[in-house]
Design a protein around this motif. Structure first.
Motif, PDB file in Angstrom:
ATOM      1  N   ILE A   1       0.856  -1.183   0.000  1.00 20.44           N
ATOM      2  CA  ILE A   1       0.000   0.000   0.000  1.00 20.44           C
ATOM      3  C   ILE A   1       0.894   1.235   0.000  1.00 20.44           C
ATOM      4  O   ILE A   1       2.134   1.123   0.017  1.00 20.44           O
ATOM      5  CB  ILE A   1      -0.956   0.023   1.221  1.00 20.44           C
ATOM      6  CG1 ILE A   1      -0.182  -0.018   2.531  1.00 20.44           C
ATOM      7  CG2 ILE A   1      -1.950  -1.131   1.130  1.00 20.44           C
ATOM      8  CD1 ILE A   1      -1.060   0.036   3.771  1.00 20.44           C
ATOM      9  N   LYS A   2       0.306   2.407   0.001  1.00 23.66           N
ATOM     10  CA  LYS A   2       1.074   3.650  -0.032  1.00 23.66           C
ATOM     11  C   LYS A   2       1.427   4.091   1.391  1.00 23.66           C
ATOM     12  O   LYS A   2       0.666   3.855   2.334  1.00 23.66           O
ATOM     13  CB  LYS A   2       0.264   4.751  -0.721  1.00 23.66           C
ATOM     14  CG  LYS A   2      -0.102   4.432  -2.160  1.00 23.66           C
ATOM     15  CD  LYS A   2      -1.051   5.484  -2.711  1.00 23.66           C
ATOM     16  CE  LYS A   2      -1.507   5.139  -4.128  1.00 23.66           C
ATOM     17  NZ  LYS A   2      -2.507   6.108  -4.644  1.00 23.66           N
ATOM     18  N   PRO A   3       2.584   4.759   1.559  1.00 23.72           N
ATOM     19  CA  PRO A   3       2.949   5.236   2.903  1.00 23.72           C
ATOM     20  C   PRO A   3       1.885   6.124   3.534  1.00 23.72           C
ATOM     21  O   PRO A   3       1.691   6.079   4.751  1.00 23.72           O
ATOM     22  CB  PRO A   3       4.251   6.012   2.649  1.00 23.72           C
ATOM     23  CG  PRO A   3       4.833   5.387   1.428  1.00 23.72           C
ATOM     24  CD  PRO A   3       3.656   5.011   0.575  1.00 23.72           C
ATOM     25  N   GLU A   4       1.201   6.904   2.718  1.00 21.44           N
ATOM     26  CA  GLU A   4       0.168   7.786   3.270  1.00 21.44           C
ATOM     27  C   GLU A   4      -1.077   7.023   3.729  1.00 21.44           C
ATOM     28  O   GLU A   4      -2.028   7.623   4.252  1.00 21.44           O
ATOM     29  CB  GLU A   4      -0.234   8.865   2.272  1.00 21.44           C
ATOM     30  CG  GLU A   4      -0.684   8.371   0.928  1.00 21.44           C
ATOM     31  CD  GLU A   4       0.445   8.321  -0.106  1.00 21.44           C
ATOM     32  OE1 GLU A   4       0.151   8.519  -1.310  1.00 21.44           O
ATOM     33  OE2 GLU A   4       1.608   8.077   0.282  1.00 21.44           O
ATOM     34  N   GLN A   5      -1.067   5.701   3.586  1.00 17.80           N
ATOM     35  CA  GLN A   5      -2.164   4.862   4.078  1.00 17.80           C
ATOM     36  C   GLN A   5      -1.820   4.180   5.404  1.00 17.80           C
ATOM     37  O   GLN A   5      -2.574   3.336   5.877  1.00 17.80           O
ATOM     38  CB  GLN A   5      -2.533   3.797   3.040  1.00 17.80           C
ATOM     39  CG  GLN A   5      -3.164   4.338   1.768  1.00 17.80           C
ATOM     40  CD  GLN A   5      -3.506   3.249   0.773  1.00 17.80           C
ATOM     41  OE1 GLN A   5      -2.639   2.694   0.101  1.00 17.80           O
ATOM     42  NE2 GLN A   5      -4.791   2.908   0.709  1.00 17.80           N
ATOM     43  N   VAL A   6      -0.684   4.555   5.996  1.00 17.13           N
ATOM     44  CA  VAL A   6      -0.208   3.912   7.224  1.00 17.13           C
ATOM     45  C   VAL A   6      -0.052   4.935   8.343  1.00 17.13           C
ATOM     46  O   VAL A   6       0.549   5.996   8.150  1.00 17.13           O
ATOM     47  CB  VAL A   6       1.145   3.209   6.998  1.00 17.13           C
ATOM     48  CG1 VAL A   6       1.633   2.546   8.282  1.00 17.13           C
ATOM     49  CG2 VAL A   6       1.054   2.189   5.870  1.00 17.13           C
TER      50      VAL A   6
ATOM     51  N   SER B   1      -7.094 -11.355   6.498  1.00 18.27           N
ATOM     52  CA  SER B   1      -7.262  -9.927   6.762  1.00 18.27           C
ATOM     53  C   SER B   1      -8.257  -9.286   5.804  1.00 18.27           C
ATOM     54  O   SER B   1      -8.422  -9.720   4.660  1.00 18.27           O
ATOM     55  CB  SER B   1      -5.904  -9.221   6.635  1.00 18.27           C
ATOM     56  OG  SER B   1      -6.051  -7.827   6.774  1.00 18.27           O
ATOM     57  N   VAL B   2      -8.901  -8.215   6.305  1.00 17.62           N
ATOM     58  CA  VAL B   2      -9.776  -7.422   5.436  1.00 17.62           C
ATOM     59  C   VAL B   2      -9.018  -6.250   4.831  1.00 17.62           C
ATOM     60  O   VAL B   2      -9.629  -5.359   4.231  1.00 17.62           O
ATOM     61  CB  VAL B   2     -11.011  -6.899   6.207  1.00 17.62           C
ATOM     62  CG1 VAL B   2     -11.907  -8.035   6.607  1.00 17.62           C
ATOM     63  CG2 VAL B   2     -10.615  -6.043   7.402  1.00 17.62           C
ATOM     64  N   LEU B   3      -7.696  -6.246   4.950  1.00 19.80           N
ATOM     65  CA  LEU B   3      -6.898  -5.140   4.418  1.00 19.80           C
ATOM     66  C   LEU B   3      -7.190  -4.823   2.952  1.00 19.80           C
ATOM     67  O   LEU B   3      -7.245  -3.647   2.582  1.00 19.80           O
ATOM     68  CB  LEU B   3      -5.409  -5.432   4.614  1.00 19.80           C
ATOM     69  CG  LEU B   3      -4.452  -4.334   4.152  1.00 19.80           C
ATOM     70  CD1 LEU B   3      -4.691  -3.028   4.898  1.00 19.80           C
ATOM     71  CD2 LEU B   3      -3.000  -4.786   4.303  1.00 19.80           C
ATOM     72  N   PRO B   4      -7.388  -5.820   2.068  1.00 24.19           N
ATOM     73  CA  PRO B   4      -7.681  -5.486   0.670  1.00 24.19           C
ATOM     74  C   PRO B   4      -8.912  -4.601   0.480  1.00 24.19           C
ATOM     75  O   PRO B   4      -9.055  -3.955  -0.560  1.00 24.19           O
ATOM     76  CB  PRO B   4      -7.880  -6.860   0.021  1.00 24.19           C
ATOM     77  CG  PRO B   4      -7.067  -7.798   0.843  1.00 24.19           C
ATOM     78  CD  PRO B   4      -7.211  -7.288   2.246  1.00 24.19           C
ATOM     79  N   LEU B   5      -9.783  -4.551   1.481  1.00 20.17           N
ATOM     80  CA  LEU B   5     -11.015  -3.765   1.349  1.00 20.17           C
ATOM     81  C   LEU B   5     -10.796  -2.267   1.578  1.00 20.17           C
ATOM     82  O   LEU B   5     -11.710  -1.474   1.323  1.00 20.17           O
ATOM     83  CB  LEU B   5     -12.073  -4.276   2.333  1.00 20.17           C
ATOM     84  CG  LEU B   5     -12.581  -5.704   2.129  1.00 20.17           C
ATOM     85  CD1 LEU B   5     -13.613  -6.043   3.199  1.00 20.17           C
ATOM     86  CD2 LEU B   5     -13.183  -5.881   0.733  1.00 20.17           C
ATOM     87  N   ILE B   6      -9.622  -1.853   2.065  1.00 20.34           N
ATOM     88  CA  ILE B   6      -9.448  -0.426   2.376  1.00 20.34           C
ATOM     89  C   ILE B   6      -9.454   0.439   1.118  1.00 20.34           C
ATOM     90  O   ILE B   6      -9.744   1.639   1.193  1.00 20.34           O
ATOM     91  CB  ILE B   6      -8.177  -0.146   3.202  1.00 20.34           C
ATOM     92  CG1 ILE B   6      -6.901  -0.469   2.412  1.00 20.34           C
ATOM     93  CG2 ILE B   6      -8.224  -0.891   4.532  1.00 20.34           C
ATOM     94  CD1 ILE B   6      -5.627  -0.008   3.102  1.00 20.34           C
ATOM     95  N   ASP B   7      -9.127  -0.148  -0.020  1.00 16.50           N
ATOM     96  CA  ASP B   7      -9.185   0.628  -1.264  1.00 16.50           C
ATOM     97  C   ASP B   7     -10.590   0.656  -1.850  1.00 16.50           C
ATOM     98  O   ASP B   7     -10.876   1.441  -2.756  1.00 16.50           O
ATOM     99  CB  ASP B   7      -8.209   0.053  -2.295  1.00 16.50           C
ATOM    100  CG  ASP B   7      -6.761   0.326  -1.928  1.00 16.50           C
ATOM    101  OD1 ASP B   7      -6.490   1.387  -1.335  1.00 16.50           O
ATOM    102  OD2 ASP B   7      -5.899  -0.530  -2.212  1.00 16.50           O
TER     103      ASP B   7
END
Length: 352
Positions: free
Chosen positions: A72-77, A188-194
């Motif tokens: 993911i992008k740094p601005e997403q962390v 994880s549900v991480l793929p859903l953040i986009d």
């Protein structure tokens, strides 16, 4: 006559698991990893002279490493001092409606503490008779939603479709999924953040990464959510993460092989231990965490808890509604669990 006590913010504090001073114990009460962190930390050269200076407020080295690792992008962390610090910032940042936030009645017991501290209205949604989250309970109007997946202290996992249904049904609320234990058998549900701009995923280095002592937690979501979190962080304390945590945390991410090997060992030990508990007459909830939640069919949980403590084995027990019959037991090494099984055989046979 007025008193200075009239202006005190009083709360019922969170009670952490006991940290015994005696090091000659088997400690299975706070879900720490029984295996040390990757040897990569021993390769890091920490210049002590750098400790005279403030750390990087943006935590750039660790943020960039995490972004690369999760693709993911740094601005997403967003990074904080353990996931507790991260979630506390989330409560302060996102839960400012006059509508109640929702979380389960049996769950991480810090949630209601933070809600009380920040004066956030909340409703605890009752788990069903098998301690499962009832999805439909989270479809009502609310000011935000949070729950762990797997849940704690039950260890029960819900699938990604279950969570996506909740996120999709609540576009006006921030939904926070606390994935402290996701590495021990969950997806994880991480793929859903986009896909959903109202979803935030929280992780920690304290469990699967064996670094509870350094206090590293992080959140991932769309860049706007992360910006709001940072705005609050910089308004409270710009330098929340210390230099050693940034350096060691960045280094440990590189050792994926060690990370996976310790997870495999814990999962294997968990499954074997569950079988032994059932043999001894325990009811064990299905766990995808590094702990199990179990109650004995005939022996009082507090009796087991106190007897184990006398034998220098620490597990967790809550004298709380619905769960007073249960013990939460962290998965340790095979040797530690064998010792525990032997003690439980004695306890359960002696009290029949």
């Amino acid at each position: 006559m007025n008193s200075w006590k009239d202006n005190i913010r009083t709360v019922e504090p969170y009670v952490p698991g006991e940290q015994p001073k005696d090091t000659n114990v088997i400690k299975l009460n706070t879900n720490e990893n029984p295996y040390g962190p990757s040897g990569k930390v021993n390769e890091v050269k920490l210049d002590m002279n750098n400790l005279r200076k403030y750390p990087d407020a943006k935590v750039s080295a660790l943020v960039n490493k995490l972004a690369e690792y999760h693709n993911i992008k740094p601005e997403q962390v967003f990074v904080g001092v353990g996931s507790d610090d991260v979630i506390s910032m989330c409560f302060m940042t996102f839960f400012n409606s006059d509508k109640p936030i929702f979380f389960p009645d049996v769950t991480y017991s810090f949630y209601d503490v933070w809600a009380d501290v920040y004066r956030i209205p909340y409703e605890q949604k009752k788990l069903d008779e098998n301690f499962n989250i009832v999805k439909e309970d989270y479809m009502a109007e609310n000011g935000g939603i949070i729950f762990p997946n797997p849940n704690a202290p039950t260890g029960i996992l819900v699938d990604t479709d279950f969570i996506e249904d909740i996120v999709k049904a609540n576009p006006a609320s921030v939904v926070i999924i606390d994935e402290a234990y996701i590495d021990f058998g969950g997806k994880s549900v991480l793929p859903l953040i986009d896909k959903y701009d109202n979803l935030l995923v929280v992780r920690t280095f304290s469990k699967s990464r064996s670094m509870a002592g350094l206090r590293i937690g992080y959140a991932m979501g769309n860049s706007e959510l992360i910006k709001y979190l940072n705005d609050v962080k910089y308004s409270v304390n710009s330098y929340t993460m210390n230099t050693p945590s940034i350096i060691y945390g960045s280094a440990i991410i590189d050792d994926e092989e060690y990370f996976r090997s310790t997870l495999d060992k814990i999962i294997s030990t968990r499954e074997r231990f569950v079988g032994e508990l059932k043999r001894l007459g325990f009811n064990v909830l299905p766990s995808k965490a590094n702990f199990v939640f179990a109650s004995h069919k005939s022996v009082d949980a507090n009796v087991i808890f106190e007897t184990l403590k006398e034998k220098k084995v620490y597990v967790r027990h809550w004298n709380a509604p619905r769960i007073s019959d249960y013990l939460r037991i962290t998965i340790g090494t095979d040797e530690e669990m064998d010792k525990l099984i032997s003690l439980l055989e004695d306890i359960c046979c002696a009290t029949k």
